[in-house]
Each structure stands twice: as structure tokens, then as C-alpha cells.
Design a protein around this motif. Structure first.
Motif, PDB file in Angstrom:
ATOM      1  N   GLN A 112     -56.985  18.750 -14.835  1.00 28.43           N
ATOM      2  CA  GLN A 112     -57.959  19.565 -14.117  1.00 28.43           C
ATOM      3  C   GLN A 112     -57.968  19.238 -12.628  1.00 28.43           C
ATOM      4  N   ARG A 113     -57.894  17.946 -12.298  1.00 29.72           N
ATOM      5  CA  ARG A 113     -57.909  17.553 -10.896  1.00 29.72           C
ATOM      6  C   ARG A 113     -56.583  17.898 -10.221  1.00 29.72           C
ATOM      7  N   LEU A 114     -55.481  17.830 -10.968  1.00 27.37           N
ATOM      8  CA  LEU A 114     -54.186  18.202 -10.407  1.00 27.37           C
ATOM      9  C   LEU A 114     -54.148  19.687 -10.067  1.00 27.37           C
ATOM     10  N   GLU A 115     -54.668  20.519 -10.949  1.00 25.10           N
ATOM     11  CA  GLU A 115     -54.683  21.958 -10.683  1.00 25.10           C
ATOM     12  C   GLU A 115     -55.530  22.268  -9.450  1.00 25.10           C
ATOM     13  N   TRP A 116     -56.654  21.581  -9.320  1.00 28.77           N
ATOM     14  CA  TRP A 116     -57.502  21.767  -8.140  1.00 28.77           C
ATOM     15  C   TRP A 116     -56.770  21.324  -6.878  1.00 28.77           C
ATOM     16  N   LEU A 117     -56.046  20.214  -6.959  1.00 35.34           N
ATOM     17  CA  LEU A 117     -55.269  19.729  -5.822  1.00 35.34           C
ATOM     18  C   LEU A 117     -54.209  20.746  -5.406  1.00 35.34           C
ATOM     19  N   ILE A 118     -53.488  21.313  -6.362  1.00 40.23           N
ATOM     20  CA  ILE A 118     -52.451  22.298  -6.045  1.00 40.23           C
ATOM     21  C   ILE A 118     -53.068  23.503  -5.340  1.00 40.23           C
ATOM     22  N   GLU A 119     -54.187  23.980  -5.850  1.00 36.62           N
ATOM     23  CA  GLU A 119     -54.855  25.140  -5.251  1.00 36.62           C
ATOM     24  C   GLU A 119     -55.259  24.857  -3.807  1.00 36.62           C
ATOM     25  N   LYS A 120     -55.936  23.747  -3.581  1.00 34.02           N
ATOM     26  CA  LYS A 120     -56.456  23.460  -2.243  1.00 34.02           C
ATOM     27  C   LYS A 120     -55.340  23.073  -1.269  1.00 34.02           C
ATOM     28  N   ALA A 121     -54.323  22.381  -1.745  1.00 26.97           N
ATOM     29  CA  ALA A 121     -53.192  22.053  -0.876  1.00 26.97           C
ATOM     30  C   ALA A 121     -52.489  23.324  -0.412  1.00 26.97           C
ATOM     31  N   THR A 122     -52.380  24.305  -1.296  1.00 29.64           N
ATOM     32  CA  THR A 122     -51.787  25.587  -0.914  1.00 29.64           C
ATOM     33  C   THR A 122     -52.622  26.259   0.166  1.00 29.64           C
ATOM     34  N   GLU A 123     -53.932  26.260   0.000  1.00 30.93           N
ATOM     35  CA  GLU A 123     -54.811  26.857   1.002  1.00 30.93           C
ATOM     36  C   GLU A 123     -54.689  26.149   2.352  1.00 30.93           C
ATOM     37  N   LEU A 124     -54.429  24.850   2.332  1.00 32.13           N
ATOM     38  CA  LEU A 124     -54.334  24.072   3.568  1.00 32.13           C
ATOM     39  C   LEU A 124     -52.947  24.146   4.207  1.00 32.13           C
ATOM     40  N   GLY A 125     -52.029  24.897   3.608  1.00 30.71           N
ATOM     41  CA  GLY A 125     -50.755  25.154   4.256  1.00 30.71           C
ATOM     42  C   GLY A 125     -49.621  24.226   3.899  1.00 30.71           C
ATOM     43  N   VAL A 126     -49.724  23.490   2.793  1.00 37.23           N
ATOM     44  CA  VAL A 126     -48.639  22.591   2.417  1.00 37.23           C
ATOM     45  C   VAL A 126     -47.339  23.381   2.257  1.00 37.23           C
ATOM     46  N   ARG A 127     -46.245  22.806   2.704  1.00 37.05           N
ATOM     47  CA  ARG A 127     -44.951  23.486   2.641  1.00 37.05           C
ATOM     48  C   ARG A 127     -44.258  23.281   1.302  1.00 37.05           C
ATOM     49  N   ARG A 128     -44.371  22.071   0.776  1.00 45.32           N
ATOM     50  CA  ARG A 128     -43.663  21.710  -0.458  1.00 45.32           C
ATOM     51  C   ARG A 128     -44.476  20.662  -1.195  1.00 45.32           C
ATOM     52  N   LEU A 129     -44.537  20.780  -2.505  1.00 43.72           N
ATOM     53  CA  LEU A 129     -45.254  19.842  -3.358  1.00 43.72           C
ATOM     54  C   LEU A 129     -44.234  19.012  -4.127  1.00 43.72           C
ATOM     55  N   VAL A 130     -44.301  17.692  -3.948  1.00 49.51           N
ATOM     56  CA  VAL A 130     -43.276  16.806  -4.504  1.00 49.51           C
ATOM     57  C   VAL A 130     -43.945  15.763  -5.400  1.00 49.51           C
ATOM     58  N   PRO A 131     -44.023  16.008  -6.707  1.00 47.50           N
ATOM     59  CA  PRO A 131     -44.587  14.989  -7.605  1.00 47.50           C
ATOM     60  C   PRO A 131     -43.601  13.847  -7.821  1.00 47.50           C
ATOM     61  N   VAL A 132     -44.098  12.624  -7.721  1.00 49.52           N
ATOM     62  CA  VAL A 132     -43.250  11.446  -7.896  1.00 49.52           C
ATOM     63  C   VAL A 132     -43.916  10.484  -8.876  1.00 49.52           C
ATOM     64  N   VAL A 133     -43.090   9.776  -9.614  1.00 48.13           N
ATOM     65  CA  VAL A 133     -43.578   8.829 -10.620  1.00 48.13           C
ATOM     66  C   VAL A 133     -43.527   7.430 -10.027  1.00 48.13           C
ATOM     67  N   THR A 134     -44.669   6.764 -10.017  1.00 51.01           N
ATOM     68  CA  THR A 134     -44.779   5.409  -9.494  1.00 51.01           C
ATOM     69  C   THR A 134     -45.105   4.447 -10.643  1.00 51.01           C
ATOM     70  N   ARG A 135     -45.191   3.178 -10.312  1.00 50.52           N
ATOM     71  CA  ARG A 135     -45.453   2.179 -11.356  1.00 50.52           C
ATOM     72  C   ARG A 135     -46.791   2.419 -12.046  1.00 50.52           C
ATOM     73  N   HIS A 136     -47.797   2.849 -11.298  1.00 51.56           N
ATOM     74  CA  HIS A 136     -49.131   3.026 -11.860  1.00 51.56           C
ATOM     75  C   HIS A 136     -49.437   4.476 -12.241  1.00 51.56           C
ATOM     76  N   THR A 137     -48.432   5.334 -12.228  1.00 50.75           N
ATOM     77  CA  THR A 137     -48.653   6.710 -12.675  1.00 50.75           C
ATOM     78  C   THR A 137     -48.935   6.704 -14.174  1.00 50.75           C
ATOM     79  N   VAL A 138     -50.056   7.289 -14.572  1.00 50.93           N
ATOM     80  CA  VAL A 138     -50.453   7.256 -15.980  1.00 50.93           C
ATOM     81  C   VAL A 138     -50.394   8.631 -16.629  1.00 50.93           C
ATOM     82  N   VAL A 139     -50.109   9.657 -15.850  1.00 53.34           N
ATOM     83  CA  VAL A 139     -50.091  11.021 -16.366  1.00 53.34           C
ATOM     84  C   VAL A 139     -48.685  11.570 -16.244  1.00 53.34           C
ATOM     85  N   GLU A 140     -48.140  12.030 -17.347  1.00 51.79           N
ATOM     86  CA  GLU A 140     -46.823  12.655 -17.316  1.00 51.79           C
ATOM     87  C   GLU A 140     -46.978  14.110 -16.889  1.00 51.79           C
ATOM     88  N   PRO A 141     -46.301  14.532 -15.819  1.00 48.35           N
ATOM     89  CA  PRO A 141     -46.456  15.915 -15.361  1.00 48.35           C
ATOM     90  C   PRO A 141     -45.920  16.910 -16.381  1.00 48.35           C
TER      91      PRO A 141
END
Length: 241
Positions: free
Chosen positions: A89-118
Motif C-alpha cells: 500500500q505504501r509502495l503504490e502511494w510512493l509511485i503515485e506521488k513520485a510520478t506527480e513530483l516529476g521523477v524520471r525513472r523508478l529503480v527498485p533495488v534490493v538491499t540487505r534489509h529489504t524485507v519486501v519482495e517486489p
């Protein structure tokens, strides 16, 4: 009333008509209760924005006649946002608002503490499309495939600064860093809910194109950090000549 806007992936200048699918037909016919003769707008990153008229509409799709271009295409100028996936739910909200703010590209990356599989990239893409339609921008941000952080960084062009939100370091404030760089042509990296590991922080700080920055004295949630950083970059860009 503002004309509805529809994104057309393969819109080309010089085309006389475009045909869209069931999603757009449902939105125009069922949600907005429009029919043949109604005016709408269509846009695409390569062609700009056009006024159009509904010629035919049924459950299977809608046919539009292009009447003339309203706005020419514009290059995408916002930052790329590198982020660790968070809960749906928070990821979908982030995508929506980042688009409104003019982000050019969205790059999901997996880090050591990433707990959610995209998952469900098609759902995230649709959210970005709908946000672009609503906010008036002429393109939809690209959505990259998720990859491990340093594997993705190895393929990234090094000439563009990457501003790394370091919540535990002695970094300069983001706005001050932008002022020193003298450009808004930067990308942003924010960490997962648990933050970056010490090893990740050390490796990032060793990379010459990475600029550690602070987002303030409080610890922000991942989506808050991303949107705060995008907002600062946008405000900085709008103050420049």
C-alpha cells in the motif's frame, strides 16, 4: 470541466486516429459517461499532447480522432529515484506521488534489509500511468526491474551524481549539496525500512559519484524520505534560471 487525459504508449505525430483498450473505454464510457463526439486529450512522451474526439466506444475499446497538437514533447528532466521496495500500500502511494513530483525513472533495488519482495510490476506501471494522466505531465516514468543494489549501481552512468540519503552519517543537508553541485540533474537513493547496513553505507561512501546527504534531524519512513528528497530537488530546480 477539464478534459480527461489518456496516455498512449505509441502515440506518433501525424497519426489521424488512435485505438485504446478496455481500461480507457471503461473510464470514458462508464466512469465519466462520455460518448461519441466528446473531447478528450491524449499524450505520449515522443509526440506531446493532442486534443481528440471520441469516434466510437464499446466495451472492447475506444477509437479517437486526433484534432491537433496542444503541447509539443518535452524531455524528462526529473531525477531517477532509487529505492528499496516497501509494503504494497505504501509502495503504490510512493509511485503515485513520485510520478506527480516529476521523477524520471523508478529503480527498485534490493538491499540487505529489504524485507519486501517486489511484485506485480504491471500494477505499479498502471499507477504511474494514472498519476501522469491526472497531474498533467507528458510522459510516464520508466519502471526498472528490481536488482541487487550494487549490481544495479555497476551499470549506472557515473557522470550523474547519486545523492545517497544517509540517515546515520555526518552528511550535508540535501539542499546545501544541491547548491554545491550547482545542478538539479541528480539521482536519489533512499534506503529500506531498516536502513542501509554498515557495509552498504561504507561501500556507497567509497564511490566517487555518490554524494551522502542528510534529510534532516529525524528518521523518516522510506516513502517519506523519497518524497521529501524529490520535493527538495524540484523546488531547487524551479529556483534556477
Amino acid at each position: 470541466m477539464r478534459s480527461p487525459r489518456l496516455f498512449v504508449e505509441d502515440l506518433r505525430e501525424g497519426a489521424a486516429t488512435v485505438r485504446l483498450g478496455p481500461r480507457e473505454a471503461h473510464h470514458l464510457g462508464t466512469v465519466l459517461r462520455l460518448g461519441p463526439g466528446a473531447r478528450v486529450r491524449v499524450f505520449g512522451s515522443a509526440a506531446g499532447e493532442f486534443e481528440a474526439e471520441i469516434r466510437a466506444l464499446d466495451r472492447r475499446g475506444v477509437e479517437l480522432a486526433l484534432l491537433g497538437r496542444i503541447r509539443p514533447p518535452q524531455p524528462a528532466r526529473g531525477p531517477d529515484l532509487w529505492f528499496a521496495p516497501i509494503r504494497r500500500q505504501r509502495l503504490e502511494w510512493l509511485i503515485e506521488k513520485a510520478t506527480e513530483l516529476g521523477v524520471r525513472r523508478l529503480v527498485p533495488v534490493v538491499t540487505r534489509h529489504t524485507v519486501v519482495e517486489p511484485r506485480r510490476p504491471e500494477r505499479l506501471r498502471l499507477i504511474a500511468v494514472e498519476a501522469a494522466e491526472q497531474c498533467g505531465r507528458l510522459d510516464v516514468p520508466d519502471l526498472a526491474e528490481p536488482r541487487p543494489l550494487f549490481e544495479a549501481l555497476a551499470q549506472r552512468p557515473a557522470e550523474r551524481p547519486l545523492l545517497f540519503a544517509d540517515e546515520r552519517g555526518d552528511a550535508s543537508p540535501l539542499l546545501a549539496a544541491l547548491g554545491r553541485l550547482g545542478t538539479e540533474a541528480v539521482d536519489l537513493l533512499v534506503g529500506p525500512e531498516g536502513g542501509f547496513s554498515e557495509e552498504e553505507r561504507a561501500r556507497l561512501r567509497e564511490m566517487p559519484e555518490v554524494v551522502p546527504v542528510s534529510l534532516g534531524p529525524t528518521i523518516l519512513r522510506a516513502e517519506t524520505a523519497a518524497l521529501f528528497a524529490l520535493s527538495v530537488v524540484r523546488a531547487f530546480a524551479e529556483t534556477r534560471p
